[in-house]
Scaffold this active site. Structure first.
Site, PDB file in Angstrom:
ATOM      1  N   ASN A 154      -9.016 -37.933  33.421  1.00  0.00           N
ATOM      2  CA  ASN A 154     -10.011 -37.463  31.919  1.00  0.00           C
ATOM      3  C   ASN A 154     -10.139 -38.707  31.167  1.00  0.00           C
ATOM      4  OD1 ASN A 154     -10.848 -36.495  29.592  1.00  0.00           O
ATOM      5  ND2 ASN A 154      -9.183 -35.445  29.021  1.00  0.00           N
TER       6      ASN A 154
ATOM      7  N   LYS B   4     -11.694 -39.236  28.324  1.00  0.00           N
ATOM      8  CA  LYS B   4     -12.162 -39.178  27.186  1.00  0.00           C
ATOM      9  C   LYS B   4     -13.088 -40.052  26.780  1.00  0.00           C
ATOM     10  CE  LYS B   4      -7.150 -37.733  26.931  1.00  0.00           C
ATOM     11  NZ  LYS B   4      -5.977 -37.571  26.345  1.00  0.00           N
TER      12      LYS B   4
ATOM     13  N   HIS C 208      -9.661 -28.558  25.959  1.00  0.00           N
ATOM     14  CA  HIS C 208      -8.354 -29.493  25.849  1.00  0.00           C
ATOM     15  C   HIS C 208      -8.061 -29.622  24.372  1.00  0.00           C
ATOM     16  CE1 HIS C 208      -6.689 -33.465  25.570  1.00  0.00           C
ATOM     17  NE2 HIS C 208      -6.788 -33.561  26.858  1.00  0.00           N
TER      18      HIS C 208
ATOM     19  N   GLU D  30      -7.225 -31.991  22.362  1.00  0.00           N
ATOM     20  CA  GLU D  30      -8.176 -32.612  21.344  1.00  0.00           C
ATOM     21  C   GLU D  30      -9.376 -31.970  21.022  1.00  0.00           C
ATOM     22  OE1 GLU D  30      -8.620 -36.045  23.982  1.00  0.00           O
ATOM     23  OE2 GLU D  30      -6.203 -36.187  23.644  1.00  0.00           O
TER      24      GLU D  30
ATOM     25  N   GLU E  92      -0.720 -29.011  29.293  1.00  0.00           N
ATOM     26  CA  GLU E  92      -0.729 -30.224  28.639  1.00  0.00           C
ATOM     27  C   GLU E  92       0.209 -30.152  27.608  1.00  0.00           C
ATOM     28  OE1 GLU E  92      -3.874 -33.034  30.254  1.00  0.00           O
ATOM     29  OE2 GLU E  92      -4.606 -32.148  28.516  1.00  0.00           O
TER      30      GLU E  92
ATOM     31  N   GLY F 163      -0.692 -38.953  25.552  1.00  0.00           N
ATOM     32  CA  GLY F 163      -0.919 -40.424  25.257  1.00  0.00           C
ATOM     33  C   GLY F 163       0.288 -40.846  24.451  1.00  0.00           C
TER      34      GLY F 163
ATOM     35  N   SER G 131       0.987 -37.972  29.725  1.00  0.00           N
ATOM     36  CA  SER G 131       1.461 -39.245  30.112  1.00  0.00           C
ATOM     37  C   SER G 131       1.934 -39.239  31.919  1.00  0.00           C
ATOM     38  CB  SER G 131       2.743 -39.668  29.377  1.00  0.00           C
ATOM     39  OG  SER G 131       2.248 -39.700  28.045  1.00  0.00           O
TER      40      SER G 131
END
Ligand code: 13P
Length: 252
Positions: A11, A13, A97, A99, A169, A175, A215
């Site tokens: 991904n 992003k 996701h 985000e 996730e 991240g 990660s």
């Protein structure tokens, strides 16, 4: 025991221009050309999809989108529809996701409409679920994750869900360099599979591929991917370099 083919998806992003996309994907294509035991995908930004499709034509790397609207056409400024993505060569789509949920207000109801649209257009939905650090500390991981699953899959029956992929996730691992331990991840994956079994039937649950994301790197991929209920990875930062994504695929 059902054999589940592992699936590794990068991904990207909001990273990479069109020319950077071409360079990275040419290198990735060469690096994984002999792999056939793992499904591989990459999700570049919308602007790079057409260029990515050209570079990946005839390869073993699937093209994924990072988001999608549920309707085919209409007055939805700024949105991209399933037929547009199919036209651009997309076969997989990341939905829900964290985000999108946290920064753009996506709800389980909205995500449910997108999962339905993806399945209706024969795209592979990669449905993301996961808890925050605070929710984990408050022992809410299971209720958060199962709530997200039932919210997004509420209308669907087992037969519709042949292609569904779930990505677990944990938000605190995205991240941050903090990875869930293989044991922590396996525990939630097993709960997800059992929950899907109750919701949609044991046969669907046995076939369901559940990716871990947060990660994932070349040096921690193997120990995560050898867990019995971890069937792949959704990779952010480490997917931006062809070599490191290829190393994760090889670790599989
Ligand atoms: P990182 O691999 O950068 O932690 O991102 C994970 C992720 O959000 C993939 O969708």
């Amino acid at each position: 025991m059902v054999e589940r083919k592992p699936i590794i998806v990068g991904n990207w992003k909001m990273h990479k221009t069109i020319s950077e996309t071409r360079t990275t994907l040419s290198a990735l294509r060469a690096a994984v050309q002999d792999v056939d035991s793992v499904d591989i995908g990459v999700a570049p930004p919308f602007t790079s999809l057409s260029a990515a499709a050209e570079v990946l034509l005839g390869s073993n790397i699937a093209l994924a989108a990072q988001n999608m609207h549920c309707r085919d056409t209409g007055a939805f400024t700024g949105e991209v529809s399933p037929p547009m993505l199919l036209d651009a060569g997309v076969t997989h789509v990341i939905l829900g996701h964290s985000e999108r949920r946290e920064l753009f207000g996506e709800t389980d109801d909205l995500i449910a409409t997108k999962v339905e649209a993806a399945l209706a257009h024969r795209m592979v939905p990669i449905l993301c679920v996961g808890e925050t650090q605070g929710q984990r500390e408050a022992n809410e991981t299971v209720s958060v994750v199962t709530g997200q699953l039932s919210g997004a899959l509420r209308q669907l029956r087992g037969a519709d869900l042949e292609s569904l992929v779930v990505a677990y996730e944990p938000i605190w691992a995205i991240g941050t360099g903090l990875t869930a331990t293989p044991g922590q991840a396996q525990q939630v994956h097993e709960i997800i599979r059992d929950f899907i079994g109750d919701l949609l039937g044991r046969a669907v649950a046995e076939r369901l591929r559940i990716q871990y994301g947060g990660s994932v790197k070349p040096d921690n991929a193997a120990e995560l991917l050898t867990q019995p209920d971890i069937d792949g990875a959704l990779v952010g930062g480490a997917s931006l370099e062809a070599e490191s994504l290829a190393a994760i695929v090889r670790a599989c």
